[in-house]
Design a protein around this motif. Structure first.
Motif, mmCIF file in Angstrom:
data_model
loop_
_atom_site.group_PDB
_atom_site.id
_atom_site.type_symbol
_atom_site.label_atom_id
_atom_site.label_comp_id
_atom_site.label_asym_id
_atom_site.label_seq_id
_atom_site.Cartn_x
_atom_site.Cartn_y
_atom_site.Cartn_z
ATOM 1 N N LYS A 1 -8.385 0.589 4.775
ATOM 2 C CA LYS A 1 -9.616 0.741 5.540
ATOM 3 C C LYS A 1 -9.529 1.871 6.561
ATOM 4 O O LYS A 1 -10.469 2.665 6.721
ATOM 5 N N LYS A 2 -8.390 1.975 7.271
ATOM 6 C CA LYS A 2 -8.249 3.012 8.286
ATOM 7 C C LYS A 2 -8.287 4.399 7.663
ATOM 8 O O LYS A 2 -8.977 5.293 8.140
ATOM 9 N N TRP A 3 -7.540 4.577 6.570
ATOM 10 C CA TRP A 3 -7.543 5.877 5.898
ATOM 11 C C TRP A 3 -8.919 6.192 5.329
ATOM 12 O O TRP A 3 -9.351 7.349 5.309
ATOM 13 N N ARG A 4 -9.603 5.136 4.849
ATOM 14 C CA ARG A 4 -10.941 5.359 4.273
ATOM 15 C C ARG A 4 -11.898 5.896 5.330
ATOM 16 O O ARG A 4 -12.633 6.857 5.080
ATOM 17 N N PHE B 1 -16.080 13.357 0.259
ATOM 18 C CA PHE B 1 -16.663 12.115 0.777
ATOM 19 C C PHE B 1 -16.603 11.019 -0.280
ATOM 20 O O PHE B 1 -16.225 9.877 0.007
ATOM 21 N N PHE B 2 -16.961 11.364 -1.510
ATOM 22 C CA PHE B 2 -16.926 10.363 -2.577
ATOM 23 C C PHE B 2 -15.496 9.995 -2.963
ATOM 24 O O PHE B 2 -15.234 8.855 -3.366
ATOM 25 N N LEU B 3 -14.572 10.952 -2.842
ATOM 26 C CA LEU B 3 -13.170 10.630 -3.127
ATOM 27 C C LEU B 3 -12.630 9.638 -2.098
ATOM 28 O O LEU B 3 -11.960 8.660 -2.453
ATOM 29 N N THR B 4 -12.896 9.895 -0.833
ATOM 30 C CA THR B 4 -12.333 9.053 0.217
ATOM 31 C C THR B 4 -13.006 7.688 0.305
ATOM 32 O O THR B 4 -12.411 6.746 0.838
ATOM 33 N N CYS B 5 -14.221 7.565 -0.211
ATOM 34 C CA CYS B 5 -14.908 6.273 -0.173
ATOM 35 C C CYS B 5 -14.151 5.190 -0.947
ATOM 36 O O CYS B 5 -14.310 3.998 -0.668
ATOM 37 N N GLN B 6 -13.329 5.578 -1.901
ATOM 38 C CA GLN B 6 -12.612 4.616 -2.731
ATOM 39 C C GLN B 6 -11.183 4.380 -2.263
ATOM 40 O O GLN B 6 -10.420 3.700 -2.956
ATOM 41 N N ILE C 1 0.835 -1.203 0.000
ATOM 42 C CA ILE C 1 0.000 0.000 0.000
ATOM 43 C C ILE C 1 0.864 1.245 0.000
ATOM 44 O O ILE C 1 0.663 2.177 -0.778
ATOM 45 N N ASN C 2 1.873 1.259 0.893
ATOM 46 C CA ASN C 2 2.724 2.445 1.006
ATOM 47 C C ASN C 2 3.548 2.678 -0.250
ATOM 48 O O ASN C 2 3.829 3.812 -0.615
ATOM 49 N N SER C 3 3.953 1.584 -0.918
ATOM 50 C CA SER C 3 4.760 1.759 -2.121
ATOM 51 C C SER C 3 3.942 2.310 -3.273
ATOM 52 O O SER C 3 4.471 2.982 -4.152
ATOM 53 N N VAL C 4 2.640 2.011 -3.274
ATOM 54 C CA VAL C 4 1.787 2.485 -4.366
ATOM 55 C C VAL C 4 1.382 3.939 -4.146
ATOM 56 O O VAL C 4 1.417 4.742 -5.071
ATOM 57 N N ILE C 5 1.013 4.292 -2.902
ATOM 58 C CA ILE C 5 0.472 5.623 -2.654
ATOM 59 C C ILE C 5 1.610 6.594 -2.342
ATOM 60 O O ILE C 5 1.768 7.048 -1.207
ATOM 61 N N ALA D 1 -6.666 13.149 -0.358
ATOM 62 C CA ALA D 1 -7.924 13.667 0.207
ATOM 63 C C ALA D 1 -8.117 13.171 1.637
ATOM 64 O O ALA D 1 -8.591 13.921 2.500
ATOM 65 N N CYS D 2 -7.751 11.916 1.901
ATOM 66 C CA CYS D 2 -7.867 11.386 3.257
ATOM 67 C C CYS D 2 -6.941 12.125 4.218
ATOM 68 O O CYS D 2 -7.312 12.388 5.372
#
Length: 478
Positions: free
Chosen positions: A269-272, A260-265, A53-57, A184-185
Motif C-alpha cells: 500500500k505504501k509503495w502504491r 500511473f497505471f503500472l503503480t496502481c497494481q 513482500i520483500n522476498s517476492v519483489i 516503477a514505484c
C-alpha cells in the motif's frame, strides 16, 4: 509464528444466563460475531507479511535484473544521456536472448521454464515487419539510394517501430509484472525527490540546461534527446514546465499516465501511494493538457470497461445512453465549448498542430498515398514555425511517411491489443494494466509521435506482452 492468544471462548460462558442462550446455534453465532469484532484489533504479523513482500519483489533471473536495474536507474541514464541509445540496445539484446532460449528449448524443458509466444505478440511482430516493408517501398518509390534505405532502417525502424514488437516479445520471458510495478514505484519516489528541486530551480531562475551529452554524436537524432535539463520554459505561456527524464514536457505527461497505471497494481500500500503520487506529479509538472485529461478520465473509463459484463453496469450504460439522446444537443454544445477551452489554453500550439496535420494529409493524398514519402520533412513552412511535416501526430505522421500501408500496420495491432486485453481484463489484473497502456497510447497518438518516445515508456509495452500470455476467460459474465 502461531499466535498464543485465546480466541475468546470464555465470553460464551459469561453470557450464559437464559434458556434461549443455551441454544448452540445462537451461541455459535454470537461467538463468531465477537471473535470477528476482536480480530479487528489484533495486530497482524507484520514481519512475516513484509518478509513475503520483500522476498517476492527482487530480481530472480537475468532478464528481471536487466529490467529492474534499467528502470530504477533511469535518472542515472538520463544524466549520462544514454537513454535513447541503451533502450533499443536492451530491447534487441533481450529479444536475441529470448530467441536463444527458444532455440535451446526441448521437450525435456520444464513447463515453468518453457517460453511461448502468444498470438497478440505475433500480431505486433508481423505488422511491424509490414512497417519496414512500407519504409523500403517509400524509399524505392522516391528513388532513394541503398545507403539512405539502410540509414532510415536503423534510425526509423530498428530504433523506433521495431520496439513495438520487441518489448511485448520481451514480456514472454520470465518477468513478473509485480517486479515492474515495484521498479516503477521506486522511479516515482525518485521523481518526488527531484520534483521540488526542479521547481525551486525554475522559481529562482537557475539556468534550465545543464549540458548536452556527447553521446549525441553517435545518437543519430536531434539534440533534444540528449539534453539534461532542470526544467523548460513554454514558448507561448512563458511558464516553467518539467521535463525530468523526458525529451519534452508533453512526453513526460505520456510517461506519467502510463506509470500511473503500472503503480496502481503495486501490492504494497505504501509503495502504491508513493508510485501513484509520483506518476501524478510527472503529469502536473509537465503541465500537459492531454496528460491531465487522461489522468482524470481513463481510470473511470477502464473501471467501466472491465466491469461492462456486469448487469448493473449494462443497465446504467443504457440509462446514460437514453439520457444522452434526450440531451444530445446540450452535450454536443458542451463538448464543443470544452474543446475550444482546451485548445485555447495554448492556442498557438493547437493552431500549429492543426496546420501540420492538414499539410501532412494533403501532401499524403496528393503525392504518396500508398507508401508515403519515407521521411519526415525536417522543416515546414513559416506558418508551422518550421516544425517538421509529419510530426506531432502519430496517424498523420504515418500517412505522410509510410502511406496507407504504414497506417494499417500500426492500426491493426493497436486495435487487436485493445480487443484482446479488454476481454482478458474482465478477469485479469495484468490485462487491466495493459488495457490502460493501450488507451493512453491511443489518446496520445493524436498529439505525439509515439514511435519516437518508446525508449521512455517501454515498461508499459512489456506489461502488454505479459498480459498477452494470460489465458482468455472461459466465461466473462460470471
Amino acid at each position: 509464528m502461531k499466535s498464543d492468544r485465546i480466541p475468546y471462548p470464555v465470553l460464551q460462558s459469561a453470557t450464559h444466563t437464559t434458556d434461549a442462550r443455551d441454544d448452540p446455534g445462537v451461541n455459535l453465532e454470537r461467538l463468531t460475531m465477537i471473535n470477528s469484532l476482536f480480530s479487528a484489533f489484533r495486530k497482524p504479523d507484520k514481519s512475516s507479511s513484509q518478509d513475503e513482500i520483500n522476498s517476492v519483489i527482487k530480481p530472480q533471473n537475468f532478464e528481471e535484473k536487466v529490467v529492474w536495474y534499467y528502470i530504477t536507474g533511469t535518472y542515472v541514464l538520463y544524466l549520462l544521456g544514454a537513454q535513447h541509445i541503451l533502450a533499443f540496445i536492451m530491447a534487441w539484446f533481450l529479444a536475441i536472448y529470448l530467441c536463444k532460449k527458444l532455440w535451446d528449448q526441448t521437450d525435456d524443458t520444464p513447463v515453468e521454464e518453457k517460453i511461448t509466444i502468444p498470438l497478440g505478440v505475433w500480431v505486433w511482430i508481423i505488422c511491424m515487419l509490414l512497417m519496414e516493408v512500407a519504409l523500403i517501398g517509400s524509399h524505392l518509390d522516391y528513388n532513394l539510394d541503398l545507403a539512405r534505405v539502410i540509414r532510415s532502417t536503423i534510425n526509423f525502424f530498428i530504433r523506433t517501430w521495431a520496439l513495438f514488437a520487441l518489448f511485448p516479445l520481451i514480456g514472454c520471458l520470465k518477468i513478473r509484472p509485480q517486479l515492474i510495478y515495484r521498479a516503477a514505484c521506486i522511479l516515482c519516489l525518485q521523481t518526488l525527490i527531484l520534483f521540488p528541486i526542479c521547481q525551486m530551480a525554475s522559481i529562482v531562475h537557475l539556468p534550465s540546461s545543464i549540458y548536452t551529452s556527447p553521446l549525441q554524436k553517435i545518437g543519430g537524432v536531434g539534440a533534444e534527446y540528449y539534453r539534461v535539463l532542470l526544467y523548460g520554459i513554454d514558448g507561448e505561456t512563458h511558464k516553467p514546465r518539467l521535463y525530468l527524464f523526458a525529451p519534452w514536457a508533453p512526453a513526460l505527461g505520456l510517461v506519467g499516465d502510463i506509470y500511473f497505471f503500472l503503480t496502481c497494481q503495486e501490492s504494497n500500500k505504501k509503495w502504491r501511494w508513493i508510485g501513484m503520487i509520483g506518476a501524478a506529479a510527472m503529469v502536473v509538472g509537465a503541465d500537459s493538457r492531454l496528460g491531465t485529461l487522461c489522468l482524470l478520465i481513463l481510470p473511470f473509463l477502464i473501471l467501466l470497461l472491465v466491469n461492462f459484463s456486469r448487469p448493473s453496469v449494462q443497465i446504467g450504460t443504457g440509462v446514460v445512453s437514453f439520457l444522452s439522446g434526450l440531451f444530445g444537443l446540450q452535450i454536443i454544445t458542451w463538448v464543443k465549448d470544452f474543446k475550444t477551452q482546451f485548445d485555447g489554453q495554448r492556442a498557438g500550439s493547437s493552431q500549429v498542430r492543426d496546420i501540420l496535420g492538414r499539410i501532412a494529409l494533403y501532401r499524403w493524398w496528393t503525392e504518396a498515398p500508398i507508401w508515403g514519402h519515407g521521411l519526415v520533412e525536417p522543416k515546414g513552412p513559416p506558418v508551422t514555425t518550421r516544425k517538421p511535416i509529419g510530426s506531432h501526430h502519430t496517424w498523420f505522421g504515418l500517412l505522410f511517411t509510410s502511406g496507407v500501408v504504414g497506417f494499417i500496420a500500426f492500426a491493426v495491432p493497436l486495435f487487436w491489443s485493445f480487443i484482446e486485453l479488454l476481454i482478458k481484463a474482465q478477469k485479469n489484473k495484468t490485462a487491466q494494466v495493459g488495457l490502460g497502456v493501450v488507451l493512453v497510447l491511443f489518446f496520445f497518438s493524436f498529439a505525439e509521435n509515439l514511435e519516437a518516445l518508446i525508449y521512455i515508456y517501454w515498461p508499459g509495452l512489456v506489461i502488454m506482452g505479459i498480459a498477452f500470455k494470460e489465458k482468455f476467460p472461459k466465461n466473462i459474465l460470471f
